[in-house]
Motif scaffolding. Sequence first.
Motif, PDB file in Angstrom:
ATOM      1  N   THR A 155      -5.426  -4.532  10.065  1.00  0.00           N
ATOM      2  CA  THR A 155      -5.746  -4.561   8.649  1.00  0.00           C
ATOM      3  C   THR A 155      -6.159  -3.122   7.870  1.00  0.00           C
ATOM      4  OG1 THR A 155      -5.753  -6.865   8.537  1.00  0.00           O
ATOM      5  CG2 THR A 155      -6.044  -5.773   6.426  1.00  0.00           C
ATOM      6  N   LEU A 156      -5.257  -2.418   7.134  1.00  0.00           N
ATOM      7  CA  LEU A 156      -5.723  -1.170   6.390  1.00  0.00           C
ATOM      8  C   LEU A 156      -5.680  -1.373   4.925  1.00  0.00           C
ATOM      9  CD1 LEU A 156      -3.725   1.270   8.853  1.00  0.00           C
ATOM     10  CD2 LEU A 156      -6.196   0.518   9.140  1.00  0.00           C
ATOM     11  N   ARG A 157      -6.430  -0.678   4.499  1.00  0.00           N
ATOM     12  CA  ARG A 157      -6.278  -0.649   3.078  1.00  0.00           C
ATOM     13  C   ARG A 157      -5.738   0.563   2.639  1.00  0.00           C
ATOM     14  NH1 ARG A 157      -8.511  -3.305  -1.219  1.00  0.00           N
ATOM     15  NH2 ARG A 157      -8.890  -2.285  -3.274  1.00  0.00           N
ATOM     16  N   LEU A 158      -4.312   0.364   2.182  1.00  0.00           N
ATOM     17  CA  LEU A 158      -3.267   1.479   1.944  1.00  0.00           C
ATOM     18  C   LEU A 158      -2.653   1.537   0.694  1.00  0.00           C
ATOM     19  CD1 LEU A 158      -1.560   1.365   5.337  1.00  0.00           C
ATOM     20  CD2 LEU A 158      -3.531   3.065   4.538  1.00  0.00           C
ATOM     21  N   THR A 159      -2.148   2.575   0.027  1.00  0.00           N
ATOM     22  CA  THR A 159      -1.323   2.944  -1.083  1.00  0.00           C
ATOM     23  C   THR A 159       0.114   2.281  -0.360  1.00  0.00           C
ATOM     24  OG1 THR A 159      -0.689   5.077  -0.828  1.00  0.00           O
ATOM     25  CG2 THR A 159      -2.856   4.420  -2.111  1.00  0.00           C
ATOM     26  N   PRO A 160       1.162   1.927  -1.602  1.00  0.00           N
ATOM     27  CA  PRO A 160       2.565   1.698  -1.197  1.00  0.00           C
ATOM     28  C   PRO A 160       2.852   2.942  -0.715  1.00  0.00           C
ATOM     29  CG  PRO A 160       2.067   0.841  -3.446  1.00  0.00           C
ATOM     30  CD  PRO A 160       0.577   1.654  -3.057  1.00  0.00           C
ATOM     31  N   THR A 173       7.953  -5.625  14.170  1.00  0.00           N
ATOM     32  CA  THR A 173       7.004  -4.872  13.470  1.00  0.00           C
ATOM     33  C   THR A 173       6.871  -5.501  11.798  1.00  0.00           C
ATOM     34  OG1 THR A 173       8.579  -3.296  11.956  1.00  0.00           O
ATOM     35  CG2 THR A 173       7.386  -2.646  14.461  1.00  0.00           C
ATOM     36  N   HIS A 174       5.682  -5.859  11.432  1.00  0.00           N
ATOM     37  CA  HIS A 174       5.534  -6.620  10.395  1.00  0.00           C
ATOM     38  C   HIS A 174       4.476  -5.733   9.323  1.00  0.00           C
ATOM     39  CE1 HIS A 174       6.086 -10.276  12.915  1.00  0.00           C
ATOM     40  NE2 HIS A 174       7.297  -9.931  12.473  1.00  0.00           N
ATOM     41  N   ALA A 175       4.705  -5.503   7.956  1.00  0.00           N
ATOM     42  CA  ALA A 175       4.050  -5.000   7.079  1.00  0.00           C
ATOM     43  C   ALA A 175       3.954  -5.548   5.804  1.00  0.00           C
ATOM     44  CB  ALA A 175       3.980  -3.388   7.177  1.00  0.00           C
ATOM     45  N   PHE A 176       3.021  -6.266   5.322  1.00  0.00           N
ATOM     46  CA  PHE A 176       2.959  -6.699   3.934  1.00  0.00           C
ATOM     47  C   PHE A 176       1.616  -6.837   3.396  1.00  0.00           C
ATOM     48  CE2 PHE A 176       2.672  -9.759   7.576  1.00  0.00           C
ATOM     49  CZ  PHE A 176       1.655 -10.543   7.216  1.00  0.00           C
ATOM     50  N   PRO A 177       1.271  -6.756   2.102  1.00  0.00           N
ATOM     51  CA  PRO A 177       0.040  -6.690   1.546  1.00  0.00           C
ATOM     52  C   PRO A 177      -0.186  -8.105   1.678  1.00  0.00           C
ATOM     53  CG  PRO A 177       1.591  -6.816  -0.183  1.00  0.00           C
ATOM     54  CD  PRO A 177       2.476  -6.532   1.169  1.00  0.00           C
ATOM     55  N   ILE A 178      -1.704  -8.331   1.698  1.00  0.00           N
ATOM     56  CA  ILE A 178      -2.530  -9.731   1.622  1.00  0.00           C
ATOM     57  C   ILE A 178      -2.994 -10.145   0.406  1.00  0.00           C
ATOM     58  CG2 ILE A 178      -4.348 -10.956   2.626  1.00  0.00           C
ATOM     59  CD1 ILE A 178      -4.141  -9.122   5.044  1.00  0.00           C
ATOM     60  N   ALA A 179      -2.592 -10.933  -0.249  1.00  0.00           N
ATOM     61  CA  ALA A 179      -3.209 -11.619  -1.763  1.00  0.00           C
ATOM     62  C   ALA A 179      -4.740 -11.697  -1.548  1.00  0.00           C
ATOM     63  CB  ALA A 179      -2.442 -12.583  -2.005  1.00  0.00           C
ATOM     64  N   GLN A 180      -5.204 -11.129  -2.468  1.00  0.00           N
ATOM     65  CA  GLN A 180      -6.819 -11.342  -2.502  1.00  0.00           C
ATOM     66  C   GLN A 180      -7.070 -11.707  -3.911  1.00  0.00           C
ATOM     67  OE1 GLN A 180      -9.049  -7.692  -1.225  1.00  0.00           O
ATOM     68  NE2 GLN A 180      -7.578  -7.656   0.554  1.00  0.00           N
ATOM     69  N   ASP A 181      -8.119 -12.514  -3.894  1.00  0.00           N
ATOM     70  CA  ASP A 181      -8.623 -12.987  -5.323  1.00  0.00           C
ATOM     71  C   ASP A 181      -9.437 -11.742  -6.079  1.00  0.00           C
ATOM     72  OD1 ASP A 181      -9.805 -14.029  -7.522  1.00  0.00           O
ATOM     73  OD2 ASP A 181     -10.790 -15.498  -6.469  1.00  0.00           O
TER      74      ASP A 181
END
Length: 200
Positions: free
Chosen positions: A145-150, A186-194
Amino acid sequence: MEEPQDPQVRNLDARSLRGLAHPLRMRLLDALRFGGPATASQLAETLGESSGATSYHLRQLAAHGFVEDAPERGKGRERWWKAVHRGLGFDDSLLTDTDPVVRGAADMYLHEVATTQTRDLSTWMGNRTEWPEEWSRVWDMSSETLRLTPELTRELIQKMHDLLESYRPLARADDDPDAEQVRFHTHAFPIAQDRTETQP
């Protein structure tokens, strides 16, 4: 997703997607792509379906250009089928098409792809003890899990695809006893966060 340039990869459009977006048709196409030419009866036995169902859906796949006759394998009266393309390309714009039928087919297609990938992994987990020890040591099921821009996410996805593609020329012939078909997901998708901020 970037549109594939490989002529062996077919880019799905609205019409072809409607012809493919059916769970059994997708399973039939995968069976032919990865298992080689087969008859409707053989595919029915492999997939646990009736030969009538597999015959009908194979004809539908043929009408949309996904499969074709394999006359070199035909013996007797039974018809042999083979996949036309090595892979499929999916354009994200299909998910926002003006036609709700196309949007529904695109959504169904992607969900079936996800289900198939999960099934592939589960099958390996259930059967891995039947494989030689050297294969039991090289499988992988990991996540990062990385914090990335689109933009950075798109760049990383492309680099992963390019790396996999660079191994295609190294692929072994079918008669190499040490080689097997190896599936990479390969899967890449954002994780929804509160994102709700706590008020002081």
